[in-house]
Design an enzyme around this catalytic site. Structure first.
Site, PDB file in Angstrom:
ATOM      1  N   HIS A 131       0.836  -1.213   0.000  1.00 10.16           N
ATOM      2  CA  HIS A 131       0.000   0.000   0.000  1.00 10.16           C
ATOM      3  C   HIS A 131       0.865   1.255   0.000  1.00 10.16           C
ATOM      4  O   HIS A 131       1.243   1.754   1.056  1.00 10.16           O
ATOM      5  CB  HIS A 131      -0.905  -0.039   1.244  1.00 10.16           C
ATOM      6  CG  HIS A 131      -1.955   1.027   1.269  1.00 10.16           C
ATOM      7  ND1 HIS A 131      -3.161   0.853   1.927  1.00 10.16           N
ATOM      8  CD2 HIS A 131      -2.005   2.274   0.743  1.00 10.16           C
ATOM      9  CE1 HIS A 131      -3.891   1.956   1.798  1.00 10.16           C
ATOM     10  NE2 HIS A 131      -3.197   2.840   1.089  1.00 10.16           N
ATOM     11  N   PHE A 142       2.392   6.804  -4.750  1.00 12.92           N
ATOM     12  CA  PHE A 142       3.334   7.672  -5.425  1.00 12.92           C
ATOM     13  C   PHE A 142       2.439   8.684  -6.150  1.00 12.92           C
ATOM     14  O   PHE A 142       1.235   8.532  -6.180  1.00 12.92           O
ATOM     15  CB  PHE A 142       4.253   6.880  -6.362  1.00 12.92           C
ATOM     16  CG  PHE A 142       5.196   5.944  -5.621  1.00 12.92           C
ATOM     17  CD1 PHE A 142       5.400   6.081  -4.240  1.00 12.92           C
ATOM     18  CD2 PHE A 142       5.865   4.919  -6.279  1.00 12.92           C
ATOM     19  CE1 PHE A 142       6.262   5.240  -3.544  1.00 12.92           C
ATOM     20  CE2 PHE A 142       6.732   4.067  -5.585  1.00 12.92           C
ATOM     21  CZ  PHE A 142       6.924   4.216  -4.224  1.00 12.92           C
ATOM     22  N   ASP A 165       0.962   2.589   3.708  1.00  9.64           N
ATOM     23  CA  ASP A 165       0.093   3.698   3.281  1.00  9.64           C
ATOM     24  C   ASP A 165       0.938   4.971   3.108  1.00  9.64           C
ATOM     25  O   ASP A 165       0.498   6.079   3.434  1.00  9.64           O
ATOM     26  CB  ASP A 165      -1.058   3.930   4.273  1.00  9.64           C
ATOM     27  CG  ASP A 165      -2.205   4.719   3.638  1.00  9.64           C
ATOM     28  OD1 ASP A 165      -2.108   5.051   2.445  1.00  9.64           O
ATOM     29  OD2 ASP A 165      -3.185   5.006   4.350  1.00  9.64           O
TER      30      ASP A 165
HETATM   31  O1  DOR Z   1      -4.190   9.617   4.723  1.00  5.12           O
HETATM   32  C1  DOR Z   1      -4.380   9.210   3.591  1.00  5.12           C
HETATM   33  N1  DOR Z   1      -3.622   9.623   2.543  1.00  5.12           N
HETATM   34  N2  DOR Z   1      -5.350   8.342   3.393  1.00  5.12           N
HETATM   35  C2  DOR Z   1      -5.745   7.981   2.171  1.00  5.12           C
HETATM   36  O2  DOR Z   1      -6.699   7.256   2.055  1.00  5.12           O
HETATM   37  C3  DOR Z   1      -5.055   8.507   0.971  1.00  5.12           C
HETATM   38  C4  DOR Z   1      -3.703   8.983   1.278  1.00  5.12           C
HETATM   39  C5  DOR Z   1      -3.138   9.855   0.185  1.00  5.12           C
HETATM   40  O3  DOR Z   1      -3.126   9.410  -0.975  1.00  5.12           O
HETATM   41  O4  DOR Z   1      -2.696  10.960   0.456  1.00  5.12           O
HETATM   42 ZN    ZN Z   2      -3.737   4.752   1.155  1.00  9.85          ZN
HETATM   43 ZN    ZN Z   3      -6.965   4.514   2.362  1.00  9.12          ZN
END
Ligand code: DOR
Ligand code: ZN
Ligand code: ZN
Length: 439
Positions: free
Chosen positions: A57, A60, A303
């Site tokens: 996850h 970029f 993430d």
């Molecule tokens: O905190 C987050 N940032 N949650 C997300 O679901 C997307 C991500 C982002 O792409 O910045």
């Molecule tokens: Zn995410």
């Molecule tokens: Zn997310």
């Protein structure tokens, strides 16, 4: 390609750790054993050798946001963090919702120094694309709004799309936050003029994640597909996973920022700690750790969501959500190993073996003959601070800056090539992964 022998490693295999050597030929692990020889020797002098991490996850920012991260900087951050393979999310600008846009994204990814795959985006109108797209890790559903424009709220559309995935044996990955709850609560809190960072967690409370998780898993059970719940952050989601895991195809991940930060960190970090889902309580964090230990949560994924610091320091309602994580996930986990919170075998399972299995990534995730020679050498006694100016991510900051951690990756090897070597990134051509479920 010439042969490489990793000598004198403590090699972390799925069930045990052995002392020995790894012989690599043509980018693959040829043999694991004692006193192996041939080709170039890399003596790691008793350091641990982990399977290269697979981060399922990451965000970029190409196309559309290459000032925040591009495929070279993002993949360099991966390599510096011991991550040899990334699966990238579709919420770019434009989002990856057609086969054509996926092929466009593939051109950007040619600059990657680590191996990679793609999650495809579900929109309210691209079911025909879902019927024919090939070579993807999953289809990503956003049930609540976040960075980018992707959002599927309708249960009817969700069910219809999950049915397509069930027939095609493609997993769904889901950002489970209830749009209805969060938009109601956000409006309410904003109208009372709350501007403290904690208000953000109140606007997206545990219940909004739990409700969406419950709904998507209920639809999953009916549709018969496999759903992977992203960034589980609450004790309620852990309970719901426990129920559905018994009778539906379910997997899930936790993010390092939920495992190592809580709402209390707003005090120090302010809006920099703004993420979706938001910071939670210590009680939630304890539930996540317990779920990782007992297998209710299958993996840790960063993430990694790079945003520039200028924008992160806007007000709590205006600042973008997300924190970078690729360079700190493994050091945080190794530090936790040094504090006896988990074992290196568990780290290997949660960051390499399980992501490879769950997303059916071919020949990766374990140190095993015939598999890709993706290896991360770690120094368990190296202690140093996270420093923003040493990071490879283009956004150049970390919510963990200043933390002293013991246990760091020192070399990251991708198909036999040493891509990260004690602070330097070497040239490498990352390749797109293949999946066992596509012919
Ligand atoms: O905190 C987050 N940032 N949650 C997300 O679901 C997307 C991500 C982002 O792409 O910045
Ligand atoms: Zn995410
Ligand atoms: Zn997310």
């Amino acid at each position: 390609m010439s042969e490489l022998v990793i000598k004198n490693g403590k090699i972390v295999l799925p069930e045990r750790t052995i002392s020995g050597d790894i012989l690599i030929a043509e980018g693959k692990i040829e043999k694991i054993g004692k006193n192996l020889s041939g080709g170039i020797i890399l003596d790691v002098k008793g350091k641990y050798v982990l399977p290269g991490l697979i981060d399922a996850h990451v965000h970029f920012r190409e196309p559309g946001g290459s000032n925040k991260e591009d495929w070279f900087t993002g993949s360099s951050a991966a390599a510096a963090g011991g991550v040899s393979c990334v699966l990238e999310m579709p919420n770019t600008q434009p989002p990856t919702v057609t086969g054509e846009l996926l092929n466009e994204k593939r051109k950007y990814a040619r600059r990657s120094v680590v191996d990679y795959g793609f999650h495809f985006g579900a929109s309210t109108s691209n079911i025909d694309e879902l019927r024919r797209v090939e070579g993807i890790a999953s289809v990503k559903f956003y049930m609540g709004s976040t960075t980018g424009s992707l959002l599927v709220e309708s249960d009817a559309i969700l069910y219809e799309q999950l049915r397509v995935l069930a027939k095609r044996n493609i997993p769904a990955t889901v950002h489970a936050e209830s749009e209805r709850m969060i938009s109601y609560l956000t409006n309410k809190l904003r109208s009372t003029c709350r501007i403290d960072a904690e208000a953000y967690s109140e606007a997206r409370p545990n219940m909004s994640a739990a409700e969406a998780a419950n709904r998507i898993l209920s639809l999953t059970k009916l549709a018969g597909n496999h759903t992977h719940l992203c960034h589980v952050s609450t004790k309620e989601e852990v309970d719901i996973l426990g129920i559905y895991r018994a009778n539906a195809q379910v997997s899930s991940e936790a993010a390092p920022h939920h495992l190592f930060l809580t709402k209390k960190d707003y005090k120090e970090l302010g809006t920099r700690a703004k993420t979706n889902p938001p910071m939670r309580s210590k009680e939630d964090q304890d539930a996540l750790w317990k779920a990782l230990m007992n297998g209710t949560i299958d993996m840790i994924a960063t993430d990694h969501a790079p945003h520039l610091l200028d924008s992160k320091d806007w007000g709590i309602w205006e600042a973008p959500s997300g924190v970078p994580g690729l360079e700190t996930m493994l050091p945080l986990l190794l530090d936790a190993v040094n504090h006896d919170r988990l074992t290196l075998e568990q780290v290997a399972r949660l960051t390499a073996e399980n992501p490879a299995r769950i997303f059916s990534i071919k020949n990766k995730g374990q140190i095993k003959a015939g598999y890709d020679a993706d290896l991360t050498i770690v120094d368990m006694s190296l202690a140093k601070k996270v420093e923003n100016d040493k990071l490879f991510t283009k956004c150049a900051w970390s919510p963990f800056a200043g933390r002293k951690l013991k246990g760091w990756p020192v070399k990251t090897i991708v198909r036999g090539n040493v891509v990260y070597d004690e602070g330097t990134i070497n040239k490498n051509k990352g390749e797109e992964v293949r999946y066992d479920r596509f012919s």
